[in-house]
Design an enzyme around this catalytic site. Structure first.
Site, short mmCIF file in Angstrom:
data_model
loop_
_atom_site.label_atom_id
_atom_site.label_comp_id
_atom_site.label_asym_id
_atom_site.label_seq_id
_atom_site.Cartn_x
_atom_site.Cartn_y
_atom_site.Cartn_z
N LYS A 32 20.23 4.65 -19.58
CA LYS A 32 21.34 3.68 -19.54
C LYS A 32 22.08 3.87 -18.22
O LYS A 32 22.45 5.01 -17.90
CB LYS A 32 22.28 3.92 -20.73
CG LYS A 32 23.45 2.96 -20.81
CD LYS A 32 24.31 3.27 -22.04
CE LYS A 32 25.49 2.31 -22.13
NZ LYS A 32 26.35 2.57 -23.30
N LYS B 212 22.19 8.99 -19.02
CA LYS B 212 23.27 8.01 -18.97
C LYS B 212 24.03 8.24 -17.67
O LYS B 212 24.63 9.29 -17.47
CB LYS B 212 24.20 8.14 -20.17
CG LYS B 212 25.30 7.08 -20.19
CD LYS B 212 26.17 7.23 -21.42
CE LYS B 212 27.27 6.17 -21.45
NZ LYS B 212 28.16 6.33 -22.62
N SER C 200 26.62 -4.03 -20.32
CA SER C 200 27.56 -5.15 -20.25
C SER C 200 27.62 -5.78 -18.86
O SER C 200 27.67 -7.01 -18.72
CB SER C 200 28.95 -4.66 -20.66
OG SER C 200 29.39 -3.60 -19.81
N TYR D 114 22.48 -7.60 -25.33
CA TYR D 114 23.39 -8.49 -26.04
C TYR D 114 22.77 -9.85 -26.30
O TYR D 114 23.33 -10.66 -27.04
CB TYR D 114 24.70 -8.63 -25.25
CG TYR D 114 25.39 -7.29 -25.08
CD1 TYR D 114 26.14 -6.74 -26.12
CD2 TYR D 114 25.26 -6.55 -23.90
CE1 TYR D 114 26.75 -5.49 -25.99
CE2 TYR D 114 25.87 -5.31 -23.76
CZ TYR D 114 26.61 -4.79 -24.80
OH TYR D 114 27.19 -3.55 -24.68
N GLU E 200 17.32 16.67 -18.16
CA GLU E 200 18.01 16.26 -19.39
C GLU E 200 16.99 15.87 -20.47
O GLU E 200 17.18 16.16 -21.66
CB GLU E 200 18.94 15.09 -19.10
CG GLU E 200 20.11 15.41 -18.18
CD GLU E 200 21.26 16.09 -18.90
OE1 GLU E 200 21.12 16.40 -20.11
OE2 GLU E 200 22.30 16.33 -18.25
#
Length: 328
Positions: free
Chosen positions: A253, A201, A279, A318, A238
């Site tokens: 992300k 992320k 977003s 979305y 990670e």
């Protein structure tokens, strides 16, 4: 003039829709898509999110209706975020692990309605619930205390498992978060509750609209725990840690600006790979389409297909319900 003509003509496989469909190397199906949803406390009706036209903060009732619509369209899962009342936020995000908190009530409502008809996912992070807006607990110097934060994630994960989440999504990028959650879940009998690790992320400028969506109280930035956009191989470090700690699915992300990371991760693993079209990515396409600069529907499908082509088995977007309905 006698010019040699090409014998090998790749365009033969592009001659018409049926031919292109036959030889397509990447598919986009409703089951690949996950719908992120926001449920807010204290609302009488859904509240539009200005920077994300078409997306709302839901009431519990509208959440249930929209979730059923998504499932009926065939989406693969739902990712739920909670938005508490501003006055209910505090330094340690107490509402996050409160069974009566808005996120856990939302999870319980959806699990009661949908059972196992979909994969119900929960955002396992404190940022929506803290009055400082960070993803964890601050020490006396205002710095994120990694281990104290992980303890809060453990408590939050147990509350979300009790509420009925199938998958938990620790998104805070704390060291050791997956392992601690896995151990706690197993010890408490939730061996079937999975972990969707936010493995890579990044600290991205494209999160801006999301902060409106969750009513963020953030002071400062998250650069001490989210990854530097300049780094690539760090994501694989990670990744190895999350897999060793028991992650069931790993995620990158944002998605669109990090498709190289999606491909790197996909090349390394034998677990499903998710990517989150965030977003800001949604807002950019929407805004450009509203101005007539791009073909909205084509751009949506192209962006999602590109994320799939990069190696994502699962795409959080979305547009999940709309695209699933369009794909049939």
């Amino acid at each position: 003039m006698d010019i040699d003509r090409p014998v090998i003509r790749p365009r033969r496989l592009r001659t018409g829709p049926a031919m292109r469909r036959l030889v397509a190397q990447t598919s986009l199906e409703p089951r690949h898509l996950v719908l992120p949803m926001f449920v807010a406390d204290g609302l009488d009706e859904p509240r539009p999110i200005g920077s994300m036209p078409g997306v709302v903060q839901h009431t519990l009732d509208s959440l249930r209706t929209a979730a059923r619509e998504a499932v009926d369209a065939g989406v693969g899962g739902l990712m739920l975020f909670g938005v508490p009342k501003p006055e209910d936020k505090d330094a340690v995000g107490s509402g996050a692990d409160d069974d009566a908190g808005i996120l856990n009530r939302g999870l319980a409502a959806l699990r009661a309605d949908l059972g196992d008809d979909t994969v119900l996912m929960a955002d396992t992070c404190l940022d929506e619930f803290t009055d400082h807006g960070h993803c964890g607990v601050l020490d006396d110097h205002g710095v994120i205390d990694n281990d104290a934060t992980v303890d809060r994630y453990v408590s939050m994960s147990l509350a979300q498992a009790r509420a009925g989440a199938h998958l938990l999504g620790p998104s805070g990028m704390m060291d050791g978060q997956v392992g601690a959650m896995r151990q706690a879940l197993d010890l408490d009998g939730f061996t079937d509750t999975g972990i969707l690790a936010y493995t890579a992320k990044y600290s991205s400028a494209f999160y801006g609209p999301f902060r409106e969506a969750v009513g963020s109280s953030l002071h400062g930035d998250r650069k001490t725990y989210q990854q530097d956009p300049a780094n690539r191989s760090e994501a694989l470090r990670e990744l190895r840690l999350d897999l060793a700690e028991g992650a069931d699915i790993v995620m990158v992300k944002p998605a669109m600006s990090y498709v190289d990371i999606v491909r790197d991760v996909a090349n390394e693993v034998d677990v499903p790979v998710a990517a989150y079209q965030i977003s800001g990515e949604y807002a950019m396409i929407t805004a450009a389409a509203e101005r007539g600069w791009i073909d909205r529907d084509a751009a949506i499908l192209e962006s999602l297909t590109g994320i799939r082509r990069a190696g994502a088995d699962i795409v959080l977007t979305y547009w999940a319900t709309e695209v699933a309905q369009r794909l049939g």
